[in-house]
Design an enzyme around this catalytic site. Structure first.
Site, PDB file in Angstrom:
ATOM      1  N   SER A 142       0.746  -1.085   0.081  1.00 53.51           N
ATOM      2  CA  SER A 142      -0.124  -0.151  -0.034  1.00 53.51           C
ATOM      3  C   SER A 142       0.679   1.241  -0.018  1.00 53.51           C
ATOM      4  O   SER A 142       0.668   2.085   1.044  1.00 53.51           O
ATOM      5  CB  SER A 142      -1.032   0.056   1.142  1.00 53.51           C
ATOM      6  OG  SER A 142      -1.687  -1.226   0.886  1.00 53.51           O
ATOM      7  N   ARG A 157       7.379   6.154  -4.644  1.00 51.72           N
ATOM      8  CA  ARG A 157       7.920   6.885  -3.491  1.00 51.72           C
ATOM      9  C   ARG A 157       7.462   6.056  -2.120  1.00 51.72           C
ATOM     10  O   ARG A 157       6.217   5.449  -2.158  1.00 51.72           O
ATOM     11  CB  ARG A 157       7.561   8.367  -3.209  1.00 51.72           C
ATOM     12  CG  ARG A 157       6.345   9.036  -2.877  1.00 51.72           C
ATOM     13  CD  ARG A 157       6.192  10.102  -2.903  1.00 51.72           C
ATOM     14  NE  ARG A 157       6.237  10.851  -4.074  1.00 51.72           N
ATOM     15  CZ  ARG A 157       5.111  11.129  -4.844  1.00 51.72           C
ATOM     16  NH1 ARG A 157       3.950  10.536  -4.231  1.00 51.72           N
ATOM     17  NH2 ARG A 157       5.056  11.470  -6.024  1.00 51.72           N
ATOM     18  N   ASP A 195      -4.170  -1.524  -1.240  1.00 50.08           N
ATOM     19  CA  ASP A 195      -5.111  -1.983  -0.113  1.00 50.08           C
ATOM     20  C   ASP A 195      -6.598  -1.323  -0.519  1.00 50.08           C
ATOM     21  O   ASP A 195      -7.501  -2.054  -0.185  1.00 50.08           O
ATOM     22  CB  ASP A 195      -4.878  -1.505   1.116  1.00 50.08           C
ATOM     23  CG  ASP A 195      -4.318  -0.202   1.487  1.00 50.08           C
ATOM     24  OD1 ASP A 195      -4.344   0.684   0.415  1.00 50.08           O
ATOM     25  OD2 ASP A 195      -3.973   0.327   2.630  1.00 50.08           O
TER      26      ASP A 195
HETATM   27  C1  BGC Z   1      -0.427   5.095   0.081  1.00 50.00           C
HETATM   28  C2  BGC Z   1      -1.568   4.334  -0.484  1.00 50.00           C
HETATM   29  C3  BGC Z   1      -2.397   3.488   0.481  1.00 50.00           C
HETATM   30  C4  BGC Z   1      -2.681   4.428   1.649  1.00 50.00           C
HETATM   31  C5  BGC Z   1      -3.625   3.688   2.428  1.00 50.00           C
HETATM   32  C6  BGC Z   1      -0.833   5.671   1.363  1.00 50.00           C
HETATM   33  O1  BGC Z   1       0.114   6.363   2.145  1.00 50.00           O
HETATM   34  O2  BGC Z   1       0.151   5.782  -0.831  1.00 50.00           O
HETATM   35  O3  BGC Z   1      -0.992   3.684  -1.563  1.00 50.00           O
HETATM   36  O4  BGC Z   1      -3.531   2.930  -0.287  1.00 50.00           O
HETATM   37  O5  BGC Z   1      -1.757   4.806   2.347  1.00 50.00           O
HETATM   38  O6  BGC Z   1      -2.931   2.666   3.126  1.00 50.00           O
END
Ligand code: BGC
Length: 459
Positions: A142, A157, A195
């Site tokens: 995620s 990133r 996620d």
């Molecule tokens: C990430 C996402 C993720 C979200 C929730 C963010 O910091 O960039 O990819 O879906 O957090 O977990």
């Protein structure tokens, strides 16, 4: 402390209807340019997932989940009737691993998979097993990745306190596969899953035939959303790819990465506390929307506001607390706790401030603190509601279906009292009262486990 300055502090977090509409307008613009071009503030990542589960899916799959402070390994049994069974284990990711090398991090993850298989799938290690026994694994990862196929994606990133520098720009599925192969595990990383995508998939699987799930939203440590997009709108993948994919499906799930919406805080605003908080983070200047909304940051915003009340407005007069001046000392549960305190004297809040910050407080101070807490939580939910509304307008969902379903997961949504009510307030402003009533918002069951398994199955 005059009443006026508490009001000022509280008001600095509030968003009026005009602002909410401006937020929605800018969101639609940024979303559309992210679908058209690479390198836009909102990445709008094509996931190559082109089907929504019907509930009939069947099979046993592995899923692993890296997205916050824990790593989870699960084996998921999809029963084919909208239900599932799950066995799982969870382990904390140490701070060293969060900012160390990719070898160390992914090596650790593979070791956990091995441990899990030893414990729950001993048969996996039998000598005589052929290639048909390779287990498919859905990898919930995620963080923002540049996804180029269902199981290919390079890390753009890190967010949420991770900073494994040498992993940036690398394919995270490959990094995991290499480490699994080193341990000679018969496991194939079949799908890379955000996620939010897992949340959408699991919500659709678990409510077959009931409604049309259009979105998966995470409101937890971080925040983000994935949604069902018309394939023709995803022009940045090229006309040829669109044509090829559209032979089998007219849609694709897009991972918006809305945490990076409104980088310059043009519409979402930036209080003094937001600026200080940003300066304390590892990804300064990035994911500003996330820093206004998600659980990792709400506790720190509250702590910074309390410091202001203490130093400028004489709160907790003549007391000194090292804890109060310690960045990240409070987490979101502090807000959920104070918001939930309905006792006349705010006794629970008093106990909480004493236990966590070693501060005694007067009732008047606690009443003001409760207002501040409410303002921070309300802003978070109002921002989430505004952008959910904006996406629904962009997809013209209200023209296409009678009821729209939004699956949500994450600790802020689950545990912050009244959060959904606040989401609905701003949603109403953006989509109108009648349409707001047509939006079902509900918890998704274990998106990062079940959803990842579903993605691995269709991969
Ligand atoms: C990430 C996402 C993720 C979200 C929730 C963010 O910091 O960039 O990819 O879906 O957090 O977990």
């Amino acid at each position: 402390m005059t009443k006026f300055s508490v009001d000022e502090l509280v008001n600095s977090f509030s968003l009026d209807n005009v602002q909410l509409k401006r937020i929605a307008d800018l969101f639609i613009k940024e979303a559309e340019s992210g679908l058209e071009n690479d390198g836009q503030p909102m990445t709008m990542i094509p996931t190559y997932v082109t089907a929504i589960p019907s509930g009939n899916e069947k099979g046993t799959l592995l899923a692993v989940d890296l997205g916050g402070t824990n790593f989870r390994v699960c084996s998921v049994n999809l029963n084919g009737d909208g239900t599932f069974g799950i066995v799982q284990s969870r382990v904390a990711i140490s701070n060293e691993l969060m900012v160390g090398t990719s070898n160390a991090l992914f090596g650790f993850l593979a070791q956990q998979v091995k441990k899990f298989l030893k414990q729950h799938h001993e048969d996996h290690f039998a000598e005589d097993k052929g290639p048909e026994h390779v287990l498919k694994l859905g990898f919930t990862f995620s963080f923002p990745v540049n996804q180029t196929a269902i199981n290919r994606g390079t890390l753009i990133r890190w967010t949420k306190g991770f900073d494994v520098k040498d992993a940036v720009g690398k394919d995270v599925c490959q990094l995991l596969q290499e480490q699994l192969d080193k341990l000679k595990l018969k496991v194939h990383v079949a799908a890379l899953v955000n996620d939010t995508v897992g949340t959408l998939m699991s919500r659709a699987y678990c409510s077959p035939g009931k409604q049309e799930t259009q979105m998966g939203v995470i409101l937890g440590t971080g925040t983000n959303c994935a949604y069902v997009e018309n394939l023709n709108a995803v022009t940045k993948i090229g006309a040829e790819t669109v044509l090829k994919l559209s032979e089998s499906s007219p849609m694709m799930i897009i991972n918006t990465e809305w945490g990076s919406f409104d980088k310059g805080c043009l519409t979402i605003g930036q209080t003094l506390f937001d600026s200080i908080l940003d300066s304390e983070t590892l990804n300064k200047g990035y994911h500003m929307f996330e820093k206004h909304v998600s659980g990792m940051f709400l506790g720190e915003l509250l702590r910074l506001a309390l410091v202001e009340l203490h130093t400028k407005c004489d709160f907790f007069a003549s007391q000194h607390s090292d804890a109060l001046f310690k960045p990240w000392k409070l987490d979101t549960s502090a807000l959920s706790f104070i918001e939930a305190d309905t006792s006349t004297d705010l006794d629970e809040t008093e106990k909480f401030l004493l236990a966590s910050l070693h501060l005694t407080s007067t009732l008047a101070e606690r009443k003001s603190i409760k207002l501040v807490v409410d303002a921070i939580g309300k802003r978070s939910a109002h921002l989430a509601g505004a952008v959910i509304g904006a996406l629904l307008l962009h997809t013209q969902s209200f023209e296409k279906m009678p009821q729209v379903d939004v699956g949500v997961d994450g600790s802020v949504f689950k545990f912050y009292p009244g959060y959904e009510k606040y989401i609905r307030e701003s949603l109403r402003v953006v989509v109108g009262e009648q349409n707001e009533k047509r939006v079902a918002i509900g918890l998704a069951e274990d998106g990062s486990g079940v959803g990842a398994a579903l993605c691995a199955l269709v991969a």
